[in-house]
Design a protein around this motif. Structure first.
Motif, mmCIF file in Angstrom:
data_model
loop_
_atom_site.group_PDB
_atom_site.id
_atom_site.type_symbol
_atom_site.label_atom_id
_atom_site.label_comp_id
_atom_site.label_asym_id
_atom_site.label_seq_id
_atom_site.Cartn_x
_atom_site.Cartn_y
_atom_site.Cartn_z
ATOM 1 N N SER A 172 -5.865 -0.419 3.043
ATOM 2 C CA SER A 172 -6.349 -0.184 1.676
ATOM 3 C C SER A 172 -7.653 0.607 1.669
ATOM 4 O O SER A 172 -7.928 1.335 0.719
ATOM 5 N N ARG B 104 -12.519 -5.122 -0.053
ATOM 6 C CA ARG B 104 -12.150 -3.765 0.362
ATOM 7 C C ARG B 104 -13.302 -2.790 0.169
ATOM 8 O O ARG B 104 -13.564 -1.942 1.019
ATOM 9 N N LYS C 230 -10.407 -6.699 -4.175
ATOM 10 C CA LYS C 230 -10.940 -5.333 -4.207
ATOM 11 C C LYS C 230 -12.394 -5.308 -3.757
ATOM 12 O O LYS C 230 -12.832 -4.366 -3.085
ATOM 13 N N LEU D 299 -8.187 -10.481 0.244
ATOM 14 C CA LEU D 299 -7.496 -9.294 -0.264
ATOM 15 C C LEU D 299 -8.026 -8.831 -1.618
ATOM 16 O O LEU D 299 -7.365 -8.075 -2.327
ATOM 17 N N LEU E 210 -3.087 -4.296 -1.483
ATOM 18 C CA LEU E 210 -3.747 -5.596 -1.546
ATOM 19 C C LEU E 210 -2.938 -6.604 -2.362
ATOM 20 O O LEU E 210 -2.732 -7.748 -1.924
ATOM 21 N N VAL F 76 -6.253 -4.890 4.457
ATOM 22 C CA VAL F 76 -7.590 -4.392 4.110
ATOM 23 C C VAL F 76 -7.857 -3.071 4.825
ATOM 24 O O VAL F 76 -8.375 -2.120 4.224
#
Length: 185
Positions: free
Chosen positions: A164, A98, A95, A93, A177, A161
């Motif tokens: 996001s 993502r 960034k 999770l 997240l 994910v």
């Protein structure tokens, strides 16, 4: 293996790696053979020396993309020796995960395509889901409901994910997240 066979294997692996990144980023429907081969520095006609068809390429690229995630998941879990489950959750999770779909978990990017795909594609996807479930369940040795918890965890990870990446508001994306990570931990 002769020199030409070794070159052919290396070229095949290069094209397959490129295709696996593309299917994670763009999905399977947008994968163009001519564009892919051009990016690999090869001609469109050379494609059939390596793959029987576009479907063959997609099945192999999807399988590669899916299996590459196992190593990353195991590595993430080992990063936090005190709480491997939290290590896996935090890495998944993140960034960075993502923001880099080309190297991210293929369960996120290929789920809908696998649902509409052929038998080989579905089997590769299912195999990876089962592999991740075993990995996650194995992190909760003391839980009687480890498999059910693993299903819930994996579904939340993939869903968080996916969402996001799909929203436009960066703060909301970050919140998705963070909130899911906190709840899962």
């Amino acid at each position: 293996m002769g020199h030409s066979q070794a070159e052919k294997a290396a070229t095949h692996a290069r094209v397959l790696q490129l295709a696996s990144r593309k299917v994670r980023t763009e999905g399977v429907t947008r994968l163009g053979i001519a564009e892919l081969m051009n990016e690999a520095g090869l001609t469109h006609g050379g494609f059939y020396k390596h793959f029987a068809s576009r479907d063959d390429l997609i099945a192999q690229a999807a399988a590669l993309a899916l299996t590459e995630g196992t190593i990353k998941m195991q590595r993430s879990a080992r990063k936090n020796e005190q709480n491997p489950r939290a290590g896996l959750i935090d890495a998944y999770l993140a960034k960075q995960h993502r923001d880099t779909p080309d190297t991210g978990c293929a369960l996120v990017s290929l789920g809908a395509s696998a649902g509409r795909g052929g038998q080989d594609f579905k089997e590769a996807y299912e195999k990876q889901v089962r592999t991740y479930l075993e990995l996650i369940a194995g992190l909760d040795d003391d839980s009687e409901d480890a498999r059910a918890e693993a299903m819930l965890t994996l579904s939340a990870l993939v869903g968080a994910v996916l969402m996001s990446r799909a929203v436009t508001d960066q703060n909301f994306s970050d919140e998705l997240l963070q909130t899911v990570a906190e709840r899962l931990r």
